[in-house]
Structures are given as structure tokens and as C-alpha cells.
Design a protein around this motif. Structure first.
Motif: not given
Length: 363
Positions: A10-13, A112-120, A149-156
Motif C-alpha cells: 500500500x502507498x500508506x499504512x 483511489x481506494x482507502x481501507x479501514x479494517x475493523x477486524x484483523x 490500496x492507496x491508504x490503509x488506516x487501522x485504529x487499534x
């Protein structure tokens, strides 16, 4: 000509407690009109934080709850919203299906696509592919994308609030990463991205395995109690980034073929993807005749976090039915054929049962 080595990511994690409050800040370079394709729980858990991140900006937000499966019909429905509302950024919020739907829509609409996973639970967030289903829920195809993906943001914080079984399944999926990539290197097999396997990719795969051993048990305990600890942060990164980028650029072998094979058994329908991959990893080590210390290390890990080491733990009580799974796992085009000397259904069947015997002994 030799296969050229290739590395994609991904371009940004971005990962950490409260990461979603920085969502707009981290993605505003992608566009100003966002469609959030959400699972039910994804919407409930993330909507407030996402809206807060847009405060004081001129970004437009549209939240849409999708139907639960990354199906052709759902993709068409979301594409219509994108066209009607002149959306220029697509965001997937939820588990693998919401993420796969968002990736497909962005690809077809050239956005562009960004991803916000809610589970791992799987490594879907960082990979450059989607699994697509027909509207009746049967498998249709894989789509391989020209980029990740262009960005993946994971809120712990969100991961820590999700049931721990998802984190454990993600560890099972991640467990296969190093061993499958190692098998592909031995036979010069291409990665999932159809390139040669680089030193960087192997380093990620190896770090993934070491992180599981070091932090897996503590991370599970933290997740069971909704706590964000350094061990949980490490496992979130291992399950999401190291496993996703590692598998993408490393390649698959027995463990994932075993999963595909066991999808033929209805008694395994409730068993999570990562649980079967973990069992497939032990099976692969037996096929390779790996050192017994290595097999024990993997079994110790599985047992400590609650991943299956027997067929019974996966829901299989009639061992004769394992042959159905073994035959499906060895179908033409399956990743099991990346193994040295190849593997026949008979050999796989014997290894699956041998793994079960070892597991029974262990317990």
C-alpha cells in the motif's frame, strides 16, 4: 529469462490508537468526495470517529451499508452511487468482504481506494486483489489489481473491541506466510503478484512469524479484555501488514490450498479461514519433513493462542471425508503445486491425518 523480482505494498499504512481521528488528514490528498462502503458493525464502530476527522474540512461524506458479500450485484449498486454523486475516493470499512467490494468499485471506476479494517482476521486490507462472488454467494473470480490500496488506516482501539476470535484467525492466516513463501523460494515459484521473490519480501515474512511467536499469546489476552498494549499493536501489524504484503510478494503453497480444499466440507463452514490455514501450515511442515523442533514450535504457538492442531477442532469427525478436501486442494492451478516434487492427493491425505495424530498426541 529469469522472473524479475517484484515488491508491491500500500502507498500508506497508518496504525495506532485513535488513528481514525486522523483519517481525513491522512487521505485528503486522494480527493474530496468520499463513499464509505461499510459493513453493519463497521458503520457502528467507525462513523463517529470518521465524521470527527472531517470537522472543519470541505470533504463530502456518503456512508453506505453493503449487503454482506463482495458480489457482482453489490459492486454494481455501489458504482451507481459513485457515478450519481460524483464520488472521487472509495473507502472500505469492515472485514474482508467490505474491503473487497471497495477495492473492486475503485478499480472499475478508476478511483483511489482507502481501507479501514475493523477486524484483523485476514490480510485483505493491504493486498492488491479481491475475491468476488456471484449474487447467490458462490465463488465467481479473483480480481488482481495493478496496484495495492492507496491508504490503509487501522485504529487499534477498534481492533481491541472486536471479538478476540478474529485476531486469532488472523494469526492463523499470518502463520502460513513465512512457510509458504519459503517453499516458493525453494522451487523458484512466482509470488501472488507473479514476480520473483525479493529479499525484502522474505524479510517481512520472517518478521511476521517471529512477531507471532513473541507477541501472539499476550495480544490475544489483551484483545479479550479490550486493552491496547504493545503486544496487540505488534500482532495487528503482523496480521495486517506483514502478512498481507508478505503473502502478496512471497507466494502461497500447501497451507492455503488446504483451506481451499476444506471449503468442500460442509462441517467446516463455520471454521474460520485462518484456523484452517494454521492446520495447513502444520501439514505443510510434515510434507517437507521439517525438523521436529520447528514443527513443535508451530504447534506450541497454535495451542497457546487457540488455533486447531487436530481435525476434530476444525469440525471434522469422519476422517474418510478428508480425501474430498485433499483432492480439491490438489486441483490444477492450486498453490500446493509450488512445492518441491509436487504433492498428490494421496500424499496430502496422509499428511493431513499424520498432523491430526501429532495433534492428538500433543493434547
Amino acid at each position: 529469462m529469469a522472473v524479475l523480482k517484484l515488491l508491491r505494498a500500500p502507498s500508506k499504512y497508518v496504525q495506532g490508537k485513535g488513528a481514525l481521528l486522523k483519517f481525513y488528514e491522512e487521505t485528503k490528498n486522494l480527493g474530496d468526495s468520499y463513499l464509505f462502503i461499510c459493513s453493519n458493525s463497521g458503520y457502528k464502530m467507525c462513523q463517529e470517529k470518521i465524521e470527527k476527522s472531517f470537522e472543519g474540512s470541505n470533504g463530502k461524506l456518503h456512508f453506505e451499508i453493503f449487503g454482506g458479500i463482495s458480489s457482482n450485484g453489490e459492486i454494481s449498486r455501489m458504482r451507481k452511487i459513485i457515478q450519481d454523486e460524483k464520488i472521487n475516493v472509495v473507502v472500505g470499512v469492515g472485514g474482508g468482504s467490505a474491503i473487497d467490494t471497495a477495492k473492486a468499485c475503485a478499480y472499475y471506476e478508476n478511483l483511489p481506494v482507502a481501507i479501514i479494517p475493523t477486524v484483523c482476521a485476514t490480510d485483505a486490507p493491504c493486498t492488491g486483489l479481491s475475491v468476488i462472488y456471484n449474487d447467490d454467494g458462490t465463488f465467481d473470480t479473483y480480481i488482481f489489481y495493478p496496484k495495492n490500496p492507496d491508504a490503509v488506516l487501522v485504529d487499534s482501539e477498534i481492533i481491541a473491541k472486536a471479538p478476540a476470535k478474529f485476531l486469532v484467525a488472523g494469526m492463523g492466516d499470518a502463520l502460513g506466510t513465512y512457510f509458504e513463501a519459503r517453499a516458493c523460494v525453494r522451487t523458484d515459484s512466482p509470488s501472488l503478484e507473479n514476480g520473483g521473490i525479493s529479499l525484502s519480501a522474505m524479510a517481512l515474512c520472517e518478521l511476521c512469524y517471529k512477531t507471532l511467536l513473541k507477541c501472539g499469546y499476550q495480544a490475544k489476552k489483551a484483545c479479550e479484555n479490550n486493552l491496547v498494549t504493545p503486544a496487540l499493536e505488534s500482532i495487528i501489524e503482523a496480521n495486517t501488514y506483514l502478512s498481507g504484503v508478505g503473502a502478496d510478494n512471497g507466494g502461497l503453497a500447501v497451507a492455503h490450498s488446504v483451506y481451499n480444499g476444506f471449503t468442500a466440507l460442509e462441517e467446516c463452514e463455520a471454521t474460520m479461514h485462518g484456523s484452517i490455514v494454521a492446520y495447513g501450515t502444520i501439514t505443510q511442515l510434515l510434507i517437507e519433513n521439517a525438523p521436529k523442533e520447528e514443527i513443535k514450535e508451530v504447534m506450541d504457538f497454535c495451542h497457546s493462542v487457540g488455533l486447531p492442531i487436530t481435525l476434530k477442532e476444525m469440525g471434522v469427525t469422519d476422517v474418510k471425508r478428508v480425501m474430498i478436501a485433499a483432492e480439491k486442494a490438489c486441483a490444477p492451478g492450486e498453490s500446493i503445486h509450488n512445492m518441491a516434487g509436487d504433492v498428490t492427493p494421496d500424499q496430502l491425505y496422509d499428511a493431513l491425518l499424520a498432523a491430526d495424530l501429532l495433534g492428538q498426541d500433543y493434547l
